[in-house]
Every structure is written in C-alpha cells, then in structure tokens.
Enzyme design. Structure first.
Site, PDB file in Angstrom:
ATOM      1  N   SER A  57      11.906  -6.112  17.015  1.00 46.87           N
ATOM      2  CA  SER A  57      10.966  -6.048  15.882  1.00 46.87           C
ATOM      3  C   SER A  57      10.257  -7.385  15.714  1.00 46.87           C
ATOM      4  O   SER A  57       9.266  -7.473  14.995  1.00 46.87           O
ATOM      5  CB  SER A  57      11.714  -5.685  14.598  1.00 46.87           C
ATOM      6  N   ASP A  95      18.398  -7.683  21.115  1.00 44.26           N
ATOM      7  CA  ASP A  95      17.766  -6.503  21.717  1.00 44.26           C
ATOM      8  C   ASP A  95      17.318  -6.773  23.142  1.00 44.26           C
ATOM      9  O   ASP A  95      16.682  -7.808  23.415  1.00 44.26           O
ATOM     10  CB  ASP A  95      16.506  -6.144  20.909  1.00 44.26           C
ATOM     11  N   GLU A 192      18.442   5.370  13.928  1.00 43.94           N
ATOM     12  CA  GLU A 192      17.217   5.036  13.178  1.00 43.94           C
ATOM     13  C   GLU A 192      16.421   6.298  12.844  1.00 43.94           C
ATOM     14  O   GLU A 192      16.118   7.116  13.732  1.00 43.94           O
ATOM     15  CB  GLU A 192      16.351   4.074  14.019  1.00 43.94           C
TER      16      GLU A 192
HETATM   17  O1  KIV Z   1      14.246  -4.343  16.528  1.00 44.13           O
HETATM   18  C1  KIV Z   1      14.913  -4.181  15.496  1.00 44.13           C
HETATM   19  O2  KIV Z   1      14.833  -4.947  14.534  1.00 44.13           O
HETATM   20  C2  KIV Z   1      15.795  -3.022  15.443  1.00 44.13           C
HETATM   21  C3  KIV Z   1      16.316  -2.606  14.104  1.00 44.13           C
HETATM   22  C4  KIV Z   1      15.247  -2.076  13.277  1.00 44.13           C
HETATM   23  C5  KIV Z   1      17.466  -1.690  14.222  1.00 44.13           C
HETATM   24  O3  KIV Z   1      16.063  -2.426  16.447  1.00 44.13           O
END
Ligand code: KIV
Length: 277
Positions: A57, A95, A192
C-alpha cells in the site's frame, strides 16, 4: 502506558509467531497497522501495536500511485529497513510486491531480500497457485502470511477494488484456498473485503490466525493502513476504514483507541462490514 522502557529498549521481549498462535487460541485480538518509516513505526511499537506491516500500500499512500502494481522489491526492502531499525517489540511483516513471486526461485530471492532488510515474515497475495511457492519458502526458514479476498495486486483481473466471496460458490472456493494455504505452511492469513460470515467461517476452520481488513469482527486480529486510521489519505475511503484521529485529537490517543476497540471487538462495527449476496 508504553510497552517499551525508552532508557533500555533492548530489555523488551520481541513478539513471535507463537505469541500470535496463543492469542488465536485464547481469543485475544491481534492488533496490526501498516507503517513505512522509523518515526511512525516507533510510535506504534511503543503504543503496543503487535504487528507492523510494511504493505505494498506504500505505492498508494507514500508514492501516490493509483494501485500497488508499480511497487518494486527494492521499494519494500527500503521501507522495511526503515521500520526494522525503530521497533523492539512488534513483529514485522513485509509485502512481496506485484510479480515478485512468480515461481519458487524468484520468490526465495526476493523474500530473502526482505528478511535481510529486517522482516520477520513475508506476505503474498493469492490462492492455490501459491501452494508450492509457500512450501518452498517455509522449507528455507522464511515464514509466510497469505492474503485472500480482495488482493489489490490483481485489481486488473478482478475488474476493480471489489468485495470478494459474496456468492456461495466464491465463498466455498476461498475457504478451500485458505485450507490449502494453511496446509502448505502459511502461518497467518490476511482476509480483505469479504463478507463477515465468510471471515468467521475461515477463522473457525483454520488453526492459524486470520487478520481481517473489511472481513468482519470475528477474525483473530485486524489491520488498517496507517494513513486510513489517521484520516491522512485524501482519496476515497473504503467502507472498512475508520478514522481514529478525529475523535481523539492526537496520534498517540488515536492509536490507543484503535488498539482498545480491536481488543474489545467493537472495531470493526457493523457499518465497516460486508454481507453475502
Ligand atoms: O498493502 C497493505 O497495506 C496490505 C494491507 C491492506 C493488508 O496488504
């Protein structure tokens, strides 16, 4: 209350995956927020947030892109190292960005970069196709969090940022994907934008903790993008977002309110949740 003695932060016990497993069993809710830099990460750690996610994100909230697709492994590694330097107690998940885990070899190389930047676990988006990749990562000592439901890296195949698992057929498919991901060795699962009933069913079926974002109050924990929790993102807000800053007036109090409401099970409330079709 601060969870960390600022005069000797290294005395604190870092949280581990077994702690979250115990919380899942006892029913204590797990609190998760995203962070991308040292200052916010330190504040969240001291306030008692248990997991910090360096989410892709960051493509939206830091870089100003319309999706997470432009984010690279070097971007996530850079923000992971900024966060890792600041935290003592929180568990750090990073991520794996778009197209960085096409096969087991590519996934291992990129996951290793994030682990070496300071992540304790990496997160991947997707279902059944990830089973061999997750087994391979776990075999090499790389802990994995899976992510089902609205998976933003697939926004172009999903046809937009839409709630997933609304029909019985898609809900059944998501449940069987979740079971397969757990069997392959994933130790946590983000859900999600799915109906609350499906979030509950998956949470009750699995033995690993589930972390919801728009997946109802019955998940083992909750996550929000920090800019959403602090009302700092100017774009359109999804239904599952709550601004904790406006009612409290300070970042510190906002984070404490988020923690209190997640622990009490009052966030997410009905207005943040989705129903099946
Ligand atoms: O990228 C992110 O912040 C996420 C969350 C919204 C779970 O994957």
């Amino acid at each position: 209350m601060s969870y960390i003695d600022p005069s000797n932060p290294s005395l604190v016990s870092p949280l581990t995956i077994s702690h979250f497993q115990k919380m899942r069993v006892s029913g204590e809710k797990i609190t998760v927020l995203t962070a991308y830099d040292s200052s916010f990460a330190a504040l969240f750690d001291q306030a008692g947030i248990e997991i910090i996610l360096v989410g892709d994100s960051l493509g939206n909230v830091i870089q100003g892109h319309k999706s997470t697709i432009p984010v690279t492994i070097n971007d996530v590694a850079y923000h992971t190292s900024c966060v890792a330097r600041a935290i003592y107690r929180a568990f750090l998940i990073s991520d794996m960005p778009f197209a960085s885990y096409g096969d087991a070899t590519q996934a291992t190389k990129n996951a290793a970069q994030l682990m070496q930047a300071g992540a304790h676990m990496i997160k991947l988006e997707g279902g059944l196709r990830l089973v061999p990749i997750i087994s391979h990562l776990v075999d090499q000592g790389i802990p994995v969090c899976a992510h089902l439901g609205l998976t933003p890296q697939s926004v172009n195949t999903l046809g937009g940022f839409k709630v997933q698992g609304k029909s019985q057929e898609s809900a059944d498919l998501m449940l069987s994907d979740a079971i397969a991901l757990e069997k392959s060795g994933a130790q946590m699962l983000v859900l999600e934008a799915i109906p609350s009933a499906l979030g509950k069913k998956i949470t009750e079926t699995l033995k690993i903790p589930t972390i919801g974002i728009g997946a109802g109050p019955d998940c083992s924990g909750q996550v929000l993008v920090m800019h959403d929790a602090l009302g700092a993102f100017p774009g359109r807000q999804p239904k599952f977002v709550k601004n904790f800053l406006t009612p409290t007036g300070s970042i510190d109090k906002a984070i404490k309110l988020y923690i209190d409401e997640v622990k009490a099970g009052t966030f997410p409330a009905i207005e943040h949740c989705f129903k099946s079709a």
